[in-house]
Scaffold this motif. Structure first.
Motif, PDB file in Angstrom:
ATOM      1  N   SER A  24       0.835  -1.196   0.000  1.00  0.00           N
ATOM      2  CA  SER A  24       0.000   0.000   0.000  1.00  0.00           C
ATOM      3  C   SER A  24       0.878   1.257   0.000  1.00  0.00           C
ATOM      4  N   ALA A  25       1.905   1.238   0.837  1.00  0.00           N
ATOM      5  CA  ALA A  25       2.731   2.441   0.980  1.00  0.00           C
ATOM      6  C   ALA A  25       3.573   2.708  -0.269  1.00  0.00           C
ATOM      7  N   LEU A  28       2.899   4.815  -6.600  1.00  0.00           N
ATOM      8  CA  LEU A  28       3.164   5.981  -7.444  1.00  0.00           C
ATOM      9  C   LEU A  28       3.664   7.162  -6.612  1.00  0.00           C
ATOM     10  N   GLY A  29       3.265   7.186  -5.343  1.00  0.00           N
ATOM     11  CA  GLY A  29       3.726   8.259  -4.456  1.00  0.00           C
ATOM     12  C   GLY A  29       5.245   8.309  -4.396  1.00  0.00           C
ATOM     13  N   TYR A 111      -5.700   8.716  -8.612  1.00  0.00           N
ATOM     14  CA  TYR A 111      -4.588   7.767  -8.666  1.00  0.00           C
ATOM     15  C   TYR A 111      -4.722   6.824  -9.862  1.00  0.00           C
ATOM     16  N   PHE A 232       0.710  10.912   2.399  1.00  0.00           N
ATOM     17  CA  PHE A 232       0.327  10.233   1.160  1.00  0.00           C
ATOM     18  C   PHE A 232       1.164   8.978   0.945  1.00  0.00           C
ATOM     19  N   THR A 233       2.462   9.140   1.088  1.00  0.00           N
ATOM     20  CA  THR A 233       3.348   8.027   0.751  1.00  0.00           C
ATOM     21  C   THR A 233       3.212   6.872   1.741  1.00  0.00           C
ATOM     22  N   SER A 235       0.374   6.118   3.088  1.00  0.00           N
ATOM     23  CA  SER A 235      -1.052   5.732   2.999  1.00  0.00           C
ATOM     24  C   SER A 235      -1.828   6.055   4.266  1.00  0.00           C
ATOM     25  N   SER A 238      -6.252   7.689   5.285  1.00  0.00           N
ATOM     26  CA  SER A 238      -7.130   7.437   4.138  1.00  0.00           C
ATOM     27  C   SER A 238      -7.810   6.087   4.302  1.00  0.00           C
ATOM     28  N   ALA A 240      -6.687   3.189   4.568  1.00  0.00           N
ATOM     29  CA  ALA A 240      -6.018   1.982   4.089  1.00  0.00           C
ATOM     30  C   ALA A 240      -5.303   1.239   5.217  1.00  0.00           C
TER      31      ALA A 240
HETATM   32  N1  PFF Z   1       1.020   5.332  -0.455  1.00  0.00           N
HETATM   33  C1  PFF Z   1       0.601   5.271  -1.810  1.00  0.00           C
HETATM   34  C2  PFF Z   1       1.754   5.706  -2.721  1.00  0.00           C
HETATM   35  O1  PFF Z   1       2.746   6.214  -2.213  1.00  0.00           O
HETATM   36  O2  PFF Z   1       1.640   5.543  -3.910  1.00  0.00           O
HETATM   37  C3  PFF Z   1      -0.627   6.106  -2.073  1.00  0.00           C
HETATM   38  C4  PFF Z   1      -1.768   5.845  -1.144  1.00  0.00           C
HETATM   39  C5  PFF Z   1      -2.186   4.520  -0.902  1.00  0.00           C
HETATM   40  C6  PFF Z   1      -2.410   6.883  -0.533  1.00  0.00           C
HETATM   41  C7  PFF Z   1      -3.262   4.282  -0.045  1.00  0.00           C
HETATM   42  C8  PFF Z   1      -3.478   6.658   0.302  1.00  0.00           C
HETATM   43  C9  PFF Z   1      -3.883   5.364   0.544  1.00  0.00           C
HETATM   44  F1  PFF Z   1      -4.882   5.139   1.327  1.00  0.00           F
END
Ligand code: PFF
Length: 487
Positions: A24-25, A28-29, A111, A232-233, A235, A238, A240
């Motif tokens: 998850s982490a 694309l971030g 995303y 964001f990176t 996760s 949100s 998750a």
């Molecule tokens: N962490 C993911 C990334 O860096 O691409 C983006 C992301 C995943 C944001 C899950 C939020 C989330 F709930």
């Protein structure tokens, strides 16, 4: 237990959660967003604030989220409500869970567009659509790819479909398996690109761009971007990580898992920076190019290296997979909530969620062509979804969570859940009560520009003030004494 009285499913195997949370982490971030915003905000100073935010805010927030999930065994809304009720506090705190769920959904709707870019570049690599070209030719490919709504819509729809198929299949089968081979593969591709960068010129410039820290280049806007990107990176806020935490077995160590995920995530982001910026500098490109940065630069590297097409295919394959393992985590909260509360099957919850998602993501996709002029305050739908979620909703949600964990809940609750040794628990408590919330607040106040002096320019004082407040606050706190004296 879920509301249907069934025990909640748990991750299969010792590594299940770890793999899924890393999946998850890392996405694309790390590879798309980190390099391009680092480029936009000027390099080293941004990177330093980002690293500080990861470890001073991100790690404590992640531990808090996983604890909420495991203690409350449910979607963000249900889990937070159960945990606050356990301490006899108001269910209204579960609003934080609502915001998190909405945030995950909003993130996914832009995303999938970026993930669609990755899939379409995989296809271009396979079909020869990126064969030798100049810097301008490669940039034009990115422009043409976006200009056609049918083409772009096809790829983002494909990502939406794949996400929903995997989520519909269920937690264990769908998610865990791919991460264990995809992650090492991705790291290998990045190593390859870095080695290429070392020999292609531009590496020294890239290193100094990323790691030389110039206080003067810190802006309030950049600090907010760094904070938002840390959320964001990882996760966070949100839904998750909290929902994944709700499947975590009791015996797993939350602290150790969190630190491993955060370190892995940070290493991948820094590696992506080291892979991309040499190409940028060696080709005289602008590091502040914006969201197209990796798509305009990496094809140049692949076309210049031996076996470049093969490596390019592997790279975009891994990137697309990394995007998928992140995408599925963003809808898991909503799907889990629908299953637990509305009695829906996983399949119908996934397809229902997917349909609404598809509609919103189509608007985000149109921001690059037909809807490029549908702007508000200069931002397109895509920009707004990104801006609202990572700059405001995630840090606010994180703030809400640490405040609840640090001040609202009964103290033994998270002590039990985290199972940390006394000193480590005291450190976590200090972070969630002082360092993380004050850090978030300061960056917010600074970004709003309501305070006459720029905090960004006075960060050493701020840092000292934060530490002093934390130490004094905790010295006066009976909770800390209790934490240190009992195990
Ligand atoms: N962490 C993911 C990334 O860096 O691409 C983006 C992301 C995943 C944001 C899950 C939020 C989330 F709930």
């Amino acid at each position: 237990m879920t509301s249907s009285g069934q025990p909640r499913i748990q991750w299969l195997g010792r590594w299940g959660f770890m793999l899924a949370a890393t999946g998850s982490a890392v996405g694309l971030g790390n590879i798309w967003k980190f390099p391009y915003i680092t480029g936009e905000y000027g390099g080293g100073a941004f990177v330093l604030v980002y690293l500080a935010c990861i470890f001073a805010v991100g790690v404590p927030v992640m531990m808090t989220e996983i604890s909420f999930g495991r203690r409350g065994r449910g979607s963000p809304i249900d889990a937070i409500r159960r945990v606050v009720n356990e301490s006899g506090r108001s269910s209204a705190w579960s609003l934080i869970g609502w915001m998190a769920m909405l945030c995950g959904f909003m993130v996914l709707s832009f995303y999938v567009v970026v993930a669609g870019w990755s899939f379409s570049y995989l296809w271009k690599m396979l079909s020869g659509g990126l064969a030798a070209g100049s810097v301008d030719d490669i940039a034009a490919v990115f422009g043409a790819n976006n200009a056609n709504p049918v083409n772009l819509g096809f790829w983002s729809t494909l990502v939406t479909l794949l996400t929903m198929v995997i989520v519909g299949k269920g937690v264990q089968e769908g998610i865990e398996k791919s991460v264990s081979w995809m992650m090492p593969g991705l790291v290998l591709m990045l190593v390859l690109l870095i080695v290429f960068g070392v020999f292609s010129g531009g590496f020294g410039e890239a290193v100094s761009f990323l790691f030389s820290f110039n206080v003067g280049s810190l802006s309030s806007e950049g600090m907010l971007a760094a904070l938002g990107h840390a959320f964001f990176t990882l996760s966070l806020a949100s839904g998750a990580i909290l929902t994944y935490g709700s499947y975590l077995p009791k015996e797993a160590s939350i602290g150790r898992t969190t630190v491993s995920v955060a370190v892995a995530d940070t290493v991948v982001a820094l590696m992506a920076g080291l892979a991309i910026f040499p190409v940028i500098f060696a080709n005289g490109m602008d590091p502040g190019e914006g969201p197209g940065l990796i798509f305009m630069s990496l094809p140049l590297a692949f076309q210049a290296m031996p076996l470049g097409t093969l490596f390019g295919i592997l790279f975009f394959l891994m990137l697309s997979m990394a995007a998928l393992t992140s995408s599925i985590s963003m809808v898991e909260a909503t799907v889990s909530w629908l299953c637990d509360n509305k009695g829906m099957s996983r399949q119908s919850a996934s397809w229902g969620t997917g349909t609404i998602l598809w509609l919103i993501s189509t608007l985000a996709m149109l921001s690059f062509n037909l809807g490029a002029d549908w702007t508000l305050a200069g931002k397109t739908v895509f920009d707004w979804l990104d801006y609202l979620t990572s700059r405001w909703m995630m840090p606010l949600g994180g703030l809400g969570m640490v405040v609840v964990a640090g001040f609202v809940l009964k103290s033994e609750l998270f002590r039990e859940e985290l199972g940390l040794p006394p000193l480590a628990y005291a450190l976590w408590l200090m972070m969630v009560r002082y360092v993380s919330p004050l850090g978030i607040l300061i960056i917010f106040v600074d970004a709003l520009g309501v305070y006459p002096v720029s905090f960004a320019a006075h960060w050493p004082w701020l840092l000292a003030m934060l530490v002093a407040m934390a130490v004094v606050g905790e010295a006066l706190s009976p909770r800390l004494r209790q934490a240190l004296t009992s195990d």
